[in-house]
Design an enzyme around this catalytic site. Structure first.
Site, PDB file in Angstrom:
ATOM      1  N   PRO A  97      -2.094  -2.474   4.940  1.00 17.21           N
ATOM      2  CA  PRO A  97      -2.653  -2.439   3.594  1.00 17.21           C
ATOM      3  C   PRO A  97      -1.510  -2.391   2.579  1.00 17.21           C
ATOM      4  CG  PRO A  97      -3.036  -0.349   4.754  1.00 17.21           C
ATOM      5  CD  PRO A  97      -2.395  -1.284   5.740  1.00 17.21           C
ATOM      6  N   LEU A 102       3.022   2.422   3.177  1.00 15.42           N
ATOM      7  CA  LEU A 102       3.297   2.134   4.592  1.00 15.42           C
ATOM      8  C   LEU A 102       4.343   1.028   4.758  1.00 15.42           C
ATOM      9  CD1 LEU A 102      -0.326   2.445   6.021  1.00 15.42           C
ATOM     10  CD2 LEU A 102       1.512   4.143   6.039  1.00 15.42           C
ATOM     11  N   SER A 104       4.753  -1.967   2.972  1.00 17.28           N
ATOM     12  CA  SER A 104       4.405  -3.388   2.881  1.00 17.28           C
ATOM     13  C   SER A 104       5.482  -4.182   2.148  1.00 17.28           C
ATOM     14  CB  SER A 104       3.032  -3.594   2.227  1.00 17.28           C
ATOM     15  OG  SER A 104       3.021  -3.036   0.943  1.00 17.28           O
ATOM     16  N   ASP A 148      12.956   2.631   3.101  1.00 17.23           N
ATOM     17  CA  ASP A 148      11.903   1.761   3.648  1.00 17.23           C
ATOM     18  C   ASP A 148      12.495   0.596   4.448  1.00 17.23           C
ATOM     19  OD1 ASP A 148      10.307   3.422   2.195  1.00 17.23           O
ATOM     20  OD2 ASP A 148       9.281   1.870   1.062  1.00 17.23           O
TER      21      ASP A 148
HETATM   22  O1  PMV Z   1       7.541   2.441  -0.929  1.00 16.23           O
HETATM   23  P1  PMV Z   1       6.850   3.725  -0.639  1.00 16.23           P
HETATM   24  O2  PMV Z   1       5.654   3.976  -1.455  1.00 16.23           O
HETATM   25  O3  PMV Z   1       6.611   3.867   0.807  1.00 16.23           O
HETATM   26  O4  PMV Z   1       7.862   4.945  -1.050  1.00 16.23           O
HETATM   27  C1  PMV Z   1       9.213   4.926  -0.741  1.00 16.23           C
HETATM   28  C2  PMV Z   1       9.822   6.274  -0.707  1.00 16.23           C
HETATM   29  C3  PMV Z   1      10.316   6.846  -2.023  1.00 16.23           C
HETATM   30  O5  PMV Z   1      11.172   7.934  -1.654  1.00 16.23           O
HETATM   31  C4  PMV Z   1       9.184   7.379  -2.870  1.00 16.23           C
HETATM   32  C5  PMV Z   1      11.111   5.841  -2.833  1.00 16.23           C
HETATM   33  C6  PMV Z   1      12.457   5.474  -2.249  1.00 16.23           C
HETATM   34  O6  PMV Z   1      12.981   4.449  -2.676  1.00 16.23           O
HETATM   35  O7  PMV Z   1      12.974   6.205  -1.407  1.00 16.23           O
END
Ligand code: PMV
Length: 311
Positions: A97, A102, A104, A148
């Site tokens: 999703p 997660l 994406s 990520d």
């Molecule tokens: O992209 P998301 O919503 O999975 O969030 C990433 C993690 C954060 O720490 C909020 C942002 C980052 O760049 O580390």
């Protein structure tokens, strides 16, 4: 540029795939220098590219109107040394999703870089792929910590620090971790939650710095719990982390309620995952991940179990 000059010559139809990720602890504070613990998940994004003879760059046949996607495609093409006149169509199929925390956009960034590399028969070394994917992800998230993309590229369970240099260390769990993901709230905009927290933290470092440090302490605590197989201690650290993220203003009433519900149904701990402001939570099941997922899922609120190996 990451490709070789020869790589820019041909362009043929190709595909690239990448998995997703979930952050177990440490999101947001990781942007401010604290560690995070994250894991790759198999569900991800598949990106197909096909050449166009009219020089246009399109997504699913339509001129790209989403500015962030257009920028992401432009950055990826430039990184791969693709001629500005080379048109192509990008089609994206997701098992994940979108915009719920997660991974994406990280998965799309890695998938796109892989697809364009394959289309131009460019061999990307690991570092080059990472550099390209991090640059592409910037189009979606502004100035991400890199957790990520790194997690998507590394897979498995690991410890991440933003650095510089970015650091990933694989973690060995003494016992398997049964994680339940509940897509509880509406789609979110990570760039926005990260940006507004950064503004608040910059304006009042004396208030926010100790909170980020406390999140870092929970991540360190969680690591020792994971490595010693103490799931109760891990769950407690997760729920405390949720409380601190809530204090930071990145949770929502829907996420808070989902966390409470997971804990009241026997989860050892639960918290929002990713950017917050909507999206998903993760809960640590005592043993049966699928049965907890069953209890927590309802129409319009999918839940699924992910087993991270250990032992
Ligand atoms: O992209 P998301 O919503 O999975 O969030 C990433 C993690 C954060 O720490 C909020 C942002 C980052 O760049 O580390």
């Amino acid at each position: 540029m990451t490709g070789t000059p020869e790589s820019a010559r041909g362009f043929e139809a190709a595909e690239g795939h990448a998995g997703g990720k979930l952050i177990l602890l440490g999101e947001h504070a990781v942007v401010h220098g604290e560690p995070a613990i994250a894991a790759g998940i198999p569900a991800g994004m598949r990106v197909a590219v096909t050449p166009r003879s009219d020089g246009r760059r399109t997504a699913a046949g339509v001129d790209v109107t989403d500015m962030r996607l257009a920028r992401a495609i432009a950055i990826a093409a430039e990184r791969l040394g693709i001629d500005a006149g080379q048109g192509f169509d990008v089609s994206i199929a997701g098992e994940l999703p979108d915009a719920v925390g997660l991974g994406s956009s990280a998965s799309l960034s890695v998938g796109l870089a892989r697809a364009l590399a394959a289309a131009t028969r460019t061999t990307l070394r690991g570092d080059d792929l990472a550099a390209a994917a991090h640059a592409v992800e910037g189009a979606f998230h502004g100035t991400p910590s890199g957790v990520d993309v790194t997690t998507v590229l590394q897979g498995g369970l690991g410890w991440y620090e933003v650095g510089p240099p970015r650091r990933w260390e694989a973690l060995a769990a003494a016992r398997p971790l049964e994680i339940v993901v509940v897509v509880a709230d509406r789609r979110h905009d990570t760039g926005r939650t990260v940006g507004s927290l950064r503004e608040r933290a910059t304006a009042r470092p004396g208030l926010y710095r100790p909170i980020f440090r406390a999140i870092g302490d929970l991540v360190r605590e969680a690591r020792s719990a994971i490595e010693s197989g103490d799931l109760r201690r891990l769950g407690e650290a997760m729920t405390l982390d949720h409380g601190l993220l809530r204090v930071c203003g990145v949770s929502t009433p829907v996420l808070d309620a989902a966390v409470e519900e997971a804990v009241s149904h026997g989860a050892l701990g639960a918290k929002l995952t990713g950017g917050g402001g909507g999206g998903a939570i993760v809960a640590l099941a005592e043993d049966g991940g699928p049965s907890l997922a069953n209890v927590l899922s309802r129409p319009g609120r999918p839940a699924f179990a992910v087993r991270l190996p250990g032992g």
